[in-house]
Scaffold this motif. Structure first.
Motif, PDB file in Angstrom:
ATOM      1  N   SER A 327       0.830  -1.204   0.000  1.00  0.00           N
ATOM      2  CA  SER A 327       0.000   0.000   0.000  1.00  0.00           C
ATOM      3  C   SER A 327       0.861   1.250   0.000  1.00  0.00           C
ATOM      4  CB  SER A 327      -0.918   0.003   1.223  1.00  0.00           C
ATOM      5  OG  SER A 327      -0.142  -0.044   2.415  1.00  0.00           O
ATOM      6  N   ASP A 328       2.127   1.103   0.419  1.00  0.00           N
ATOM      7  CA  ASP A 328       3.068   2.232   0.406  1.00  0.00           C
ATOM      8  C   ASP A 328       3.690   2.310  -0.988  1.00  0.00           C
ATOM      9  OD1 ASP A 328       4.725   4.292   1.111  1.00  0.00           O
ATOM     10  OD2 ASP A 328       6.265   2.999   1.985  1.00  0.00           O
ATOM     11  N   PRO A 329       3.360   3.331  -1.778  1.00  0.00           N
ATOM     12  CA  PRO A 329       3.827   3.366  -3.171  1.00  0.00           C
ATOM     13  C   PRO A 329       5.351   3.343  -3.279  1.00  0.00           C
ATOM     14  CG  PRO A 329       2.132   5.018  -2.783  1.00  0.00           C
ATOM     15  CD  PRO A 329       2.529   4.490  -1.447  1.00  0.00           C
ATOM     16  N   LYS A 330       5.838   2.581  -4.263  1.00  0.00           N
ATOM     17  CA  LYS A 330       7.275   2.546  -4.526  1.00  0.00           C
ATOM     18  C   LYS A 330       7.710   3.683  -5.443  1.00  0.00           C
ATOM     19  CE  LYS A 330       7.812  -2.443  -3.918  1.00  0.00           C
ATOM     20  NZ  LYS A 330       8.284  -3.713  -4.544  1.00  0.00           N
ATOM     21  N   VAL A 331       6.729   4.344  -6.066  1.00  0.00           N
ATOM     22  CA  VAL A 331       7.013   5.446  -6.980  1.00  0.00           C
ATOM     23  C   VAL A 331       6.058   6.589  -6.658  1.00  0.00           C
ATOM     24  CG1 VAL A 331       7.148   6.204  -9.381  1.00  0.00           C
ATOM     25  CG2 VAL A 331       7.725   3.841  -8.795  1.00  0.00           C
ATOM     26  N   CYS A 332       6.571   7.810  -6.684  1.00  0.00           N
ATOM     27  CA  CYS A 332       5.730   9.005  -6.574  1.00  0.00           C
ATOM     28  C   CYS A 332       6.006   9.853  -7.815  1.00  0.00           C
ATOM     29  CB  CYS A 332       6.042   9.792  -5.309  1.00  0.00           C
ATOM     30  SG  CYS A 332       4.937  11.206  -5.050  1.00  0.00           S
ATOM     31  N   ALA A 333       4.962  10.165  -8.559  1.00  0.00           N
ATOM     32  CA  ALA A 333       5.119  10.907  -9.808  1.00  0.00           C
ATOM     33  C   ALA A 333       4.405  12.238  -9.726  1.00  0.00           C
ATOM     34  CB  ALA A 333       4.566  10.097 -10.979  1.00  0.00           C
ATOM     35  N   TYR A 334       5.071  13.276 -10.220  1.00  0.00           N
ATOM     36  CA  TYR A 334       4.393  14.553 -10.418  1.00  0.00           C
ATOM     37  C   TYR A 334       4.506  14.894 -11.891  1.00  0.00           C
ATOM     38  CZ  TYR A 334       3.019  19.354 -10.498  1.00  0.00           C
ATOM     39  OH  TYR A 334       2.370  20.513 -10.815  1.00  0.00           O
ATOM     40  N   TRP A 335       3.401  14.682 -12.607  1.00  0.00           N
ATOM     41  CA  TRP A 335       3.347  14.988 -14.037  1.00  0.00           C
ATOM     42  C   TRP A 335       2.368  16.126 -14.239  1.00  0.00           C
ATOM     43  CZ3 TRP A 335       3.403  10.249 -17.846  1.00  0.00           C
ATOM     44  CH2 TRP A 335       4.594   9.521 -17.651  1.00  0.00           C
ATOM     45  N   ALA A 336       2.897  17.259 -14.690  1.00  0.00           N
ATOM     46  CA  ALA A 336       2.038  18.403 -15.003  1.00  0.00           C
ATOM     47  C   ALA A 336       1.969  18.641 -16.506  1.00  0.00           C
ATOM     48  CB  ALA A 336       2.542  19.661 -14.309  1.00  0.00           C
ATOM     49  N   ASN A 337       2.910  18.014 -17.250  1.00  0.00           N
ATOM     50  CA  ASN A 337       2.948  18.194 -18.703  1.00  0.00           C
ATOM     51  C   ASN A 337       2.890  19.663 -19.112  1.00  0.00           C
ATOM     52  OD1 ASN A 337       3.075  15.443 -19.878  1.00  0.00           O
ATOM     53  ND2 ASN A 337       1.250  15.195 -18.641  1.00  0.00           N
ATOM     54  N   GLU A 338       3.677  20.461 -18.437  1.00  0.00           N
ATOM     55  CA  GLU A 338       3.861  21.874 -18.772  1.00  0.00           C
ATOM     56  C   GLU A 338       2.589  22.705 -18.632  1.00  0.00           C
ATOM     57  OE1 GLU A 338       5.790  22.292 -22.529  1.00  0.00           O
ATOM     58  OE2 GLU A 338       7.567  21.193 -21.913  1.00  0.00           O
TER      59      GLU A 338
END
Length: 487
Positions: A327-338
């Motif tokens: 349940s603890d994510p192995k990846v954290c992504a911040y995608w704003a695509n500009e």
């Protein structure tokens, strides 16, 4: 013969049509792919002639089906993608250049030139001053095509002009309001805004109500024209305080505010629809307040382009597989695509991923999917802070759009936001809304009919409040990215 109503939704990826009875039964669906989008640098274009052909093809298919079922089409409604601008010859109807779509930002330099004066535009329009709206595109095409035989207007006007053989050169309030040339208070073109954008007001089409006798095509009255977002709201009943999430090419959180014109920082405020009012009142306008996440569709496509999944249908399963592992994510992504800017990144924040060494593709797909959900939760929190989601706490937020097929995303949004989401099973909400709007006007109804569906809606209630911790981790990553502290 039984009367039915036709609705057509002309979107960026396809044109859809439906037949709806006055009792709320959907009898028929038809879909035709729209012309491909050409994207080079900041130029994002489509072929308006092929768009017109797709509309007439869908119309013909629906008429043929109505005849086969021995039914008469009483009237029809047309919903179109917003903020696309077309130049065409008013005599021959020939398109002079590709349509500049809403996603095109080649005119950003015009927007940048306003500086602090941009606030004065927002005060009149209820919109952020950005290049996606139509005003700078209209300026560009008016400048490029100055001959009196060339018309320049939004896509709805082009389609109406061609479908009525040149008899109508009009738009309506919901489309006009997305140009940044329309004054929300006066409900018409603004002399001041036209001056600011260097647009010749005399070349703009007349603005009529959304629900109106727009003309006749193939012997069938066109009685409703709306922007696609507004038409979709009709399929949910169009009632005041109703909240709707539309998850498609863009993400939007919308609340209908009735005849209350709500202008607050951070909100897009625009007409939901307009109708003919009493002579002393002029037009009656119903409004919506909206927050958008333009990169939703491109973020979903990014998961596929990275090769983490072979198809969009696999994304749900991969997200579930990652969650099953931990349940603890192995990846954290911040995608704003500009689409989100800061002092550190004035032209748009970079896509960023932070991952543990043992992360795999399912963890990455989950991270970007949850990133989309987190953007949606931010929008809901802003609407909540402005006091616009009180009714949604008691009932549910309606959900539509192609991305809503993904159950993992909807459950994640429900868990993190605390709101219940209701996703009805019928397809083509926008085309259905166009048909219902046409019916509403033609039959002079006082309410919007409810659509009957055989399948019960999918309900996503909050189940795991601990997932909010992941949202807080994402917020910290977002803060660091926008501050330029993440390489």
């Amino acid at each position: 013969m039984i009367e039915v109503f036709l609705g057509i939704d002309q979107g960026s990826s396809s044109t859809k049509g439906v037949l709806v009875t006055s009792g709320g039964d959907v009898l028929y669906h038809h879909r035709v792919s729209a012309p491909p989008i050409s994207e080079v640098d900041k130029h994002v274009e489509q072929d308006a002639s092929t768009i017109l052909e797709s509309v007439t093809e869908v119309f013909a298919a629906c008429v043929s089906e109505a005849k086969r079922q021995d039914k008469t089409i009483a009237s029809w409604g047309l919903a179109t993608q917003r903020s696309g601008v077309v130049a065409w010859n008013k005599l021959s109807g020939d398109v002079m250049c590709p349509m500049i779509t809403w996603a095109d930002t080649r005119t950003q330099h015009i927007i940048d030139g306003f500086g602090r004066e941009a606030d004065k535009i927002t005060e009149q329009t209820g919109l952020p001053t950005i290049a996606n709206f139509a005003a700078p595109k209209i300026h560009l095409l008016q400048r490029n095509f100055q001959d009196a035989t060339t018309l320049v207007a939004t896509l709805d006007t082009f389609l109406l002009h061609r479908l009525t053989n040149g008899l109508r050169y009009t738009t309506e309030d919901t489309m006009a309001a997305r140009t940044m040339l329309y004054n929300l208070y006066d409900k018409t073109w603004s002399e001041d805004l036209c001056r600011r954008f260097k647009v010749e007001k005399r070349r703009l089409p007349e603005i009529t109500p959304s629900l109106f006798s727009h003309g006749v095509y193939q012997g069938i009255p066109l009685t409703a024209m709306l922007g696609d977002q507004q038409a979709a709201l009709f399929s949910f009943g169009g009632t005041k305080n109703q909240a709707v999430l539309n998850l498609g090419t863009i993400g939007s959180a919308v609340v209908m505010t009735g005849d209350d014109l709500v202008l607050q920082p951070g909100l897009k405020t625009t007409p939901c629809y307009s109708s003919e009012g009493q002579a002393s009142k002029g037009k009656d306008v119903q409004y919506v307040s909206e927050i958008t996440y333009p990169s939703l569709g491109s973020s979903m496509r990014g998961i596929l382009h990275k090769g983490w999944c072979k198809s969009s249908e696999e994304i749900d399963a991969m997200c579930a597989a990652s969650l099953a592992k931990t349940s603890d994510p192995k990846v954290c992504a911040y995608w704003a695509n500009e689409t989100e800017v800061s002092d550190a990144y004035p032209f748009g924040a970079p896509d960023t991923m932070k991952e543990k060494p043992d992360a795999d593709d399912s963890d990455r797909a989950r991270a970007v999917t949850e990133n989309i959900g987190n953007h949606i939760v931010l929008m809901l929190e802003e609407l909540q802070a402005k006091g616009l989601l009180e009714e949604a706490k008691k009932t549910a937020i309606e959900v539509s759009g192609g991305v809503s097929a993904g159950e993992y995303l909807l459950q994640y949004i429900a868990d993190v936001s605390g709101y219940t989401l209701r996703c009805r099973q019928e397809n083509e909400a926008t085309a259905i809304g166009a048909a219902l709007a046409s019916m509403f006007y033609t039959l002079d109804l006082t309410y919007v009919p409810t659509i009957h569906t055989e399948q019960a809606p999918r309900i996503f209630s909050p189940q795991d409040s601990t997932r909010h911790k992941g949202f807080l981790v994402w917020q910290r990553l977002r803060r660091d990215v926008l501050a330029g502290q993440v390489l």
